[in-house]
Design a protein around this motif. Structure first.
Motif, PDB file in Angstrom:
ATOM      1  N   LYS C  53      20.948  19.858  49.109  1.00  0.00           N
ATOM      2  CA  LYS C  53      21.612  20.162  47.432  1.00  0.00           C
ATOM      3  C   LYS C  53      21.476  18.374  47.028  1.00  0.00           C
ATOM      4  O   LYS C  53      22.277  17.452  47.405  1.00  0.00           O
ATOM      5  CB  LYS C  53      22.166  20.483  47.103  1.00  0.00           C
ATOM      6  CG  LYS C  53      22.139  21.601  45.853  1.00  0.00           C
ATOM      7  CD  LYS C  53      23.573  22.530  45.923  1.00  0.00           C
ATOM      8  CE  LYS C  53      23.607  22.703  45.430  1.00  0.00           C
ATOM      9  NZ  LYS C  53      23.430  22.232  43.452  1.00  0.00           N
ATOM     10  N   SER C  55      23.024  16.190  43.288  1.00  0.00           N
ATOM     11  CA  SER C  55      23.626  17.157  42.750  1.00  0.00           C
ATOM     12  C   SER C  55      23.225  15.849  41.111  1.00  0.00           C
ATOM     13  O   SER C  55      23.756  15.056  40.958  1.00  0.00           O
ATOM     14  CB  SER C  55      25.296  16.709  42.666  1.00  0.00           C
ATOM     15  OG  SER C  55      25.638  14.899  42.774  1.00  0.00           O
ATOM     16  N   ALA C  63      18.005  24.602  36.071  1.00  0.00           N
ATOM     17  CA  ALA C  63      19.184  25.016  36.918  1.00  0.00           C
ATOM     18  C   ALA C  63      18.788  26.132  37.724  1.00  0.00           C
ATOM     19  O   ALA C  63      18.267  25.743  39.048  1.00  0.00           O
ATOM     20  CB  ALA C  63      20.950  24.003  36.539  1.00  0.00           C
ATOM     21  N   MET C  64      18.134  27.037  37.812  1.00  0.00           N
ATOM     22  CA  MET C  64      18.403  28.529  37.691  1.00  0.00           C
ATOM     23  C   MET C  64      17.142  28.369  38.568  1.00  0.00           C
ATOM     24  O   MET C  64      16.623  28.282  39.878  1.00  0.00           O
ATOM     25  CB  MET C  64      18.186  29.480  36.778  1.00  0.00           C
ATOM     26  CG  MET C  64      18.404  31.043  36.942  1.00  0.00           C
ATOM     27  SD  MET C  64      18.188  32.153  35.851  1.00  0.00           S
ATOM     28  CE  MET C  64      15.964  31.515  35.104  1.00  0.00           C
ATOM     29  N   LYS C  67      17.515  26.190  41.156  1.00  0.00           N
ATOM     30  CA  LYS C  67      17.951  26.801  42.499  1.00  0.00           C
ATOM     31  C   LYS C  67      17.242  28.015  43.315  1.00  0.00           C
ATOM     32  O   LYS C  67      16.931  28.593  44.538  1.00  0.00           O
ATOM     33  CB  LYS C  67      19.035  27.778  41.874  1.00  0.00           C
ATOM     34  CG  LYS C  67      20.665  27.781  42.756  1.00  0.00           C
ATOM     35  CD  LYS C  67      21.879  28.369  41.889  1.00  0.00           C
ATOM     36  CE  LYS C  67      22.131  27.272  41.633  1.00  0.00           C
ATOM     37  NZ  LYS C  67      23.991  28.174  40.997  1.00  0.00           N
ATOM     38  N   ARG C  71      14.010  24.817  48.782  1.00  0.00           N
ATOM     39  CA  ARG C  71      14.262  23.261  48.963  1.00  0.00           C
ATOM     40  C   ARG C  71      13.293  22.360  49.962  1.00  0.00           C
ATOM     41  O   ARG C  71      14.311  21.984  51.100  1.00  0.00           O
ATOM     42  CB  ARG C  71      15.869  22.749  49.154  1.00  0.00           C
ATOM     43  CG  ARG C  71      16.325  22.502  47.710  1.00  0.00           C
ATOM     44  CD  ARG C  71      17.756  21.101  47.402  1.00  0.00           C
ATOM     45  NE  ARG C  71      18.167  21.966  48.651  1.00  0.00           N
ATOM     46  CZ  ARG C  71      19.284  22.846  48.759  1.00  0.00           C
ATOM     47  NH1 ARG C  71      19.482  23.943  47.919  1.00  0.00           N
ATOM     48  NH2 ARG C  71      20.336  22.695  49.501  1.00  0.00           N
ATOM     49  N   GLU C 133      15.378  13.964  43.397  1.00  0.00           N
ATOM     50  CA  GLU C 133      15.671  15.622  44.132  1.00  0.00           C
ATOM     51  C   GLU C 133      14.002  15.378  45.226  1.00  0.00           C
ATOM     52  O   GLU C 133      14.289  16.299  46.463  1.00  0.00           O
ATOM     53  CB  GLU C 133      15.324  16.754  43.652  1.00  0.00           C
ATOM     54  CG  GLU C 133      16.026  16.939  42.663  1.00  0.00           C
ATOM     55  CD  GLU C 133      16.387  18.517  41.537  1.00  0.00           C
ATOM     56  OE1 GLU C 133      16.386  19.539  42.384  1.00  0.00           O
ATOM     57  OE2 GLU C 133      15.745  18.276  40.869  1.00  0.00           O
TER      58      GLU C 133
END
Lengths: 159, 159, 159
Positions: C53, C55, C63-64, C67, C71, C133
Motif C-alpha cells: 500500500k 500512502s 481512493a475507492m 481499494k 494491488r 503506486e
C-alpha cells in the motif's frame, strides 16, 4: 503473382460467441486464399475437445479442471447474456432460423479449408488437457511457432 | 509521399470501457491520418444503437434480445467492477472530473474524423437488430469487407 | 541484415490468465529479438501496481477505486473459473507443479529482456492511479505513443 496473405488468430476465449467470431474470420480469410492458423490457448482449447468423455489418468486438480470445463464447442457458454446456459440455446435457435452455421460446423469447415488448428502445449499442461481429449486433426506447438507465423502475418488477432 | 496507413478494429465487445478503448485508439489513428474502420459485430453493435425505442415488427426471440441489450453507448456496462450498473456511473463521474470525453461523444468525433463505422449484417440478423435501430451515419457489410480492409491494415485489433 | 521486428501489445484486461498470455507472447517475441512494447491501459494497469500500500492523497472516488482494484499481478483474478478467488490459487498450484513461471516473474523477465512497459496516463487519471503506486521501471505515455509503435508493428494485439 501476388504473395499469399497470412491470418493468424490466438483463440484464448472459451466463449461460444467469441469462438464463432474467430472461426467466421478464419473461414472468410481461407476463402480469400489466406494461409490461416488458429492457436488455441487457455479456455480456447475447449473448442477443440471431443464431446465424448475420454478415460485418461489425471491428477486430482487436472481431473477437476477437466470436469468443470466444457467438452467441445457445442457446450461453450456466451460472453454476454449467458443466463446460466439459456443464452447459448436461444442464440443457437436464432442461428438455425437464419441458416447460420453452428460453431462445430464452422470448425469442421475450417479444417476442410486447410486452416491450421494448433493446441498450445504449455496451457494444455496447465489445464490438464491430454492430446487424446482433443480433435484428431489438429497440431501442437508453443509460443515460438505462433510468433513465427504471426510476425509475417497480415491480420493478427487475439480473441 | 508516405502511403496512408490503415487501422481496422473489430469491436465485438459491448462493454463501455472496451468500446472507449476502441474509440480512443480510432480517434487517435484518424488524427494521425490513418484510414480507420471499426467493424461492429455481436455486442459491439449496441454502441451504435439509437437511444430512443424504435417501433419495428420483430419475432419473439429477436424482440427479447432487443429488450435485454443496451440501447446505445451511454447505457453499456463495464467489463470489470460493473456492480449492477453503479460502476459505469462512477466512471462517468470521474471522466467528467478529468474532462475525458464520454463514449457517445467519442463516437460522434470518430464520424467527424471520417472513421468508417460498419455494422456486421450477419450478427445484426442473429441479434435481431434492424438498420432503423442503429445510427444513420454508418455502413453495413460482412466479413469479406472486413478482411479486404484488414489485410492491408497496419494496425488490426479485435476488441 | 534483417530489419528488427516489432511486437506491441495493449494490455487492457486485469485478468491473471490474460496478462499471463500477454507476457508469455511478449517474452517469446523478445527472445526472438523483436522490439516489444506493452501498453497497460484500464484494468491492465493493475499488473504494474506495487503490492505494498502506498500512502497517496486521493479524492474519495479515486481512493475507492484504488481499494477495490488488485494491488499487483499476484492478486489478479481469472477471466474464467475464478470462483471468488479460488481459481487463481488452483492455477498457481498447477503452474508450480509444471514449473510454469508465475505472472510477477514473467513481468520481471520481460523487463530483463528490455520489453518496454508503458502505463497509459489517461486511464491512470480515470482510475486514480499514481506513478508512485506502479513499478519504478516503467514508462508513461498516451495513445499517440502507442500508435507510433503499433503502426510499424509486425504483431499488434489487444488483450
Amino acid at each position: 503473382m501476388a504473395e499469399t496473405k497470412k491470418t493468424t488468430i490466438v483463440l484464448f476465449s472459451g466463449d461460444y460467441d467469441k469462438a464463432m467470431a474467430a472461426y467466421i474470420i478464419a473461414n472468410g480469410a481461407a476463402a480469400y486464399d489466406h494461409e490461416v492458423t488458429i492457436f488455441h490457448t487457455f479456455w480456447g482449447l475447449n473448442a477443440l475437445r471431443k464431446p465424448e468423455k475420454q478415460s485418461i489418468a489425471k491428477g486430482k486438480l487436472e481431473a477437476m479442471f477437466g470436469k468443470m470445463m466444457p467438452r467441445g464447442a457445442d457446450r461453450m457458454g456466451l460472453s454476454n447474456m449467458n443466463f446460466l446456459g439459456i443464452g447459448p440455446k436461444l442464440i443457437k435457435k436464432v442461428m438455425k432460423k437464419h441458416n447460420a452455421m453452428p460453431l462445430p460446423e464452422l470448425i469442421d469447415m475450417a479444417r476442410e479449408q486447410d486452416v491450421r488448428l494448433i493446441g498450445c502445449t504449455m496451457t494444455m499442461d496447465l489445464l490438464g488437457l491430454d492430446e487424446k481429449e482433443l480433435r484428431d486433426d489438429i497440431e501442437y506447438a508453443g509460443v515460438a511457432a505462433y510468433l513465427g507465423e504471426a510476425s509475417d502475418g497480415n491480420v493478427n488477432l487475439f480473441i
